[in-house]
Scaffold this active site. Sequence first.
Site, PDB file in Angstrom:
ATOM      1  N   PRO A  33      30.589  32.009  45.127  1.00  0.00           N
ATOM      2  CG  PRO A  33      31.221  32.838  47.219  1.00  0.00           C
ATOM      3  CD  PRO A  33      31.347  31.625  46.339  1.00  0.00           C
ATOM      4  CG  ASP A  34      27.668  37.461  42.888  1.00  0.00           C
ATOM      5  OD1 ASP A  34      27.504  37.503  44.126  1.00  0.00           O
ATOM      6  OD2 ASP A  34      26.795  37.808  42.086  1.00  0.00           O
ATOM      7  CG  PHE A  35      33.318  40.054  44.773  1.00  0.00           C
ATOM      8  CD1 PHE A  35      34.136  40.528  45.775  1.00  0.00           C
ATOM      9  CD2 PHE A  35      33.757  38.988  44.016  1.00  0.00           C
ATOM     10  CE1 PHE A  35      35.377  39.962  46.026  1.00  0.00           C
ATOM     11  CE2 PHE A  35      34.989  38.418  44.248  1.00  0.00           C
ATOM     12  CZ  PHE A  35      35.797  38.899  45.252  1.00  0.00           C
ATOM     13  NE  ARG A  36      30.651  45.514  42.596  1.00  0.00           N
ATOM     14  CZ  ARG A  36      31.882  45.080  42.396  1.00  0.00           C
ATOM     15  NH1 ARG A  36      32.074  43.858  41.925  1.00  0.00           N
ATOM     16  NH2 ARG A  36      32.924  45.834  42.648  1.00  0.00           N
ATOM     17  CG  ASN A 104      34.700  34.401  36.928  1.00  0.00           C
ATOM     18  OD1 ASN A 104      34.377  35.446  37.478  1.00  0.00           O
ATOM     19  ND2 ASN A 104      33.819  33.643  36.282  1.00  0.00           N
ATOM     20  CG  ASP A 106      36.419  30.204  38.669  1.00  0.00           C
ATOM     21  OD1 ASP A 106      36.700  29.802  37.523  1.00  0.00           O
ATOM     22  OD2 ASP A 106      35.424  30.921  38.908  1.00  0.00           O
ATOM     23  CG  HIS A 121      40.253  40.486  37.358  1.00  0.00           C
ATOM     24  ND1 HIS A 121      38.886  40.598  37.533  1.00  0.00           N
ATOM     25  CD2 HIS A 121      40.653  41.638  36.774  1.00  0.00           C
ATOM     26  CE1 HIS A 121      38.487  41.782  37.079  1.00  0.00           C
ATOM     27  NE2 HIS A 121      39.535  42.420  36.620  1.00  0.00           N
TER      28      HIS A 121
END
Length: 238
Positions: A33-36, A104, A106, A121
């Site tokens: 899932p993304d954040f926004r 990302n 991941d 990040h």
Amino acid sequence: MNHEIDTLREWIAGSDNIVFFGGAGVSTESGIPDFRSVDGLYHQQYRYPPETIISHSFFAANPEEFYRFYRDKLVVRGARPNRAHLRLAELEREGKLRAVITQNIDGLHQAAGSREVIELHGSTLRCYCERCGKRYPVETVNDSEGVPRCDCGGVIRPDVVLYEEGLDEQNLRKAIGYIREADVLIVGGTSLIVYPAAGLINYYRGNKLVLVNLSETPRDSEADLLVRGRIGEVFSQV
């Protein structure tokens, strides 16, 4: 979208100096899932807002709550690279893509085979002691309970950049260098509102800036080519 895809395909075919800069939307097709977005983490209910939980000050003050959220929502098990990840790795092998710059955490670009990946990040696939710097297997954080601690007594933390923390200077310099020298810069799956990462495209000096996104971004008017669509679907056609 056919005309835009044709143009993107032509630009890729004619270049051996492509750089890709991507965000959360690159991994949503892998089930992360993304954040926004409407279904993203920012639209779910928690005791604290997600943006607060993944800040440095919250981590320092409430590590147990941080790790409960982190293991539940940021450690995604079984995710596999999608068509965008795989095509980008293929373009690198073909000698066309110089680097992937990602927001990302991941590790899916590396799982797809990409070698030159700049993780702005950090990554959930690495962890270390905050006090002494000792590296630990990722399972030390991801598969444990409570607050993981080092032999020295320090807290073992994931190697990710939390809110209130600065980006790694070496990664920033490398990313800026790649973007500044790129012939084609493809930006995909990012809202372009999280700084300083979003400001990196200001360093691009070419005339083939491509934005691939499902929704509008604040930088759409600056794009030389704007492609609306799912990034995996777009890359499966180029």
